[in-house]
Design a protein around this motif. Sequence first.
Motif, PDB file in Angstrom:
ATOM      1  N   THR A  44     -39.374  -5.990  33.252  1.00 58.02           N
ATOM      2  CA  THR A  44     -39.753  -7.385  33.031  1.00 58.02           C
ATOM      3  C   THR A  44     -41.208  -7.617  33.433  1.00 58.02           C
ATOM      4  O   THR A  44     -41.918  -8.374  32.761  1.00 58.02           O
ATOM      5  CB  THR A  44     -38.832  -8.352  33.800  1.00 58.02           C
ATOM      6  N   ARG A  45     -41.671  -6.951  34.489  1.00 58.68           N
ATOM      7  CA  ARG A  45     -43.083  -7.080  34.859  1.00 58.68           C
ATOM      8  C   ARG A  45     -43.986  -6.504  33.783  1.00 58.68           C
ATOM      9  O   ARG A  45     -45.021  -7.081  33.453  1.00 58.68           O
ATOM     10  CB  ARG A  45     -43.359  -6.379  36.191  1.00 58.68           C
ATOM     11  N   ILE A  47     -43.298  -6.158  30.567  1.00 63.07           N
ATOM     12  CA  ILE A  47     -43.237  -7.019  29.381  1.00 63.07           C
ATOM     13  C   ILE A  47     -44.119  -8.248  29.583  1.00 63.07           C
ATOM     14  O   ILE A  47     -44.856  -8.650  28.679  1.00 63.07           O
ATOM     15  CB  ILE A  47     -41.771  -7.411  29.084  1.00 63.07           C
ATOM     16  N   ALA A  48     -44.058  -8.853  30.773  1.00 64.87           N
ATOM     17  CA  ALA A  48     -44.903 -10.021  31.053  1.00 64.87           C
ATOM     18  C   ALA A  48     -46.383  -9.656  30.994  1.00 64.87           C
ATOM     19  O   ALA A  48     -47.204 -10.400  30.453  1.00 64.87           O
ATOM     20  CB  ALA A  48     -44.545 -10.604  32.424  1.00 64.87           C
ATOM     21  N   TYR A  49     -46.723  -8.486  31.537  1.00 65.57           N
ATOM     22  CA  TYR A  49     -48.114  -8.026  31.529  1.00 65.57           C
ATOM     23  C   TYR A  49     -48.614  -7.828  30.097  1.00 65.57           C
ATOM     24  O   TYR A  49     -49.683  -8.309  29.730  1.00 65.57           O
ATOM     25  CB  TYR A  49     -48.215  -6.728  32.324  1.00 65.57           C
ATOM     26  N   SER A  51     -47.385  -9.092  27.363  1.00 60.93           N
ATOM     27  CA  SER A  51     -47.413 -10.352  26.620  1.00 60.93           C
ATOM     28  C   SER A  51     -48.654 -11.153  26.970  1.00 60.93           C
ATOM     29  O   SER A  51     -49.244 -11.805  26.108  1.00 60.93           O
ATOM     30  CB  SER A  51     -46.141 -11.168  26.867  1.00 60.93           C
ATOM     31  N   ARG A  52     -49.113 -11.081  28.242  1.00 63.44           N
ATOM     32  CA  ARG A  52     -50.360 -11.753  28.616  1.00 63.44           C
ATOM     33  C   ARG A  52     -51.547 -11.100  27.912  1.00 63.44           C
ATOM     34  O   ARG A  52     -52.468 -11.780  27.476  1.00 63.44           O
ATOM     35  CB  ARG A  52     -50.555 -11.702  30.132  1.00 63.44           C
ATOM     36  N   LYS A  55     -51.507 -12.154  24.253  1.00 65.21           N
ATOM     37  CA  LYS A  55     -51.906 -13.551  24.096  1.00 65.21           C
ATOM     38  C   LYS A  55     -53.383 -13.759  24.420  1.00 65.21           C
ATOM     39  O   LYS A  55     -53.940 -14.813  24.121  1.00 65.21           O
ATOM     40  CB  LYS A  55     -51.055 -14.446  24.979  1.00 65.21           C
TER      41      LYS A  55
END
Length: 59
Positions: A44-45, A47-49, A51-52, A55
């Motif tokens: 999850t970390r 994926i968040a990284y 995705s940032r 974006k």
Amino acid sequence: MATKSKSDWSIALSIISIFIAVLSIGYCFPHVIELVEDGWERSTRAIAYFSRIIKGGVA
């Protein structure tokens, strides 16, 4: 058609091996759960990284 095993100890050894397998799973189960939880947290970390990054945000 019934067949007789050549070893009279086959049932006893099968039960012992099943018992050892159950003990092994019981002993390793908490470690497996811990690895899965750590892997989920890391995933999850990551994926968040990513995705940032996609974006356009700064990490």
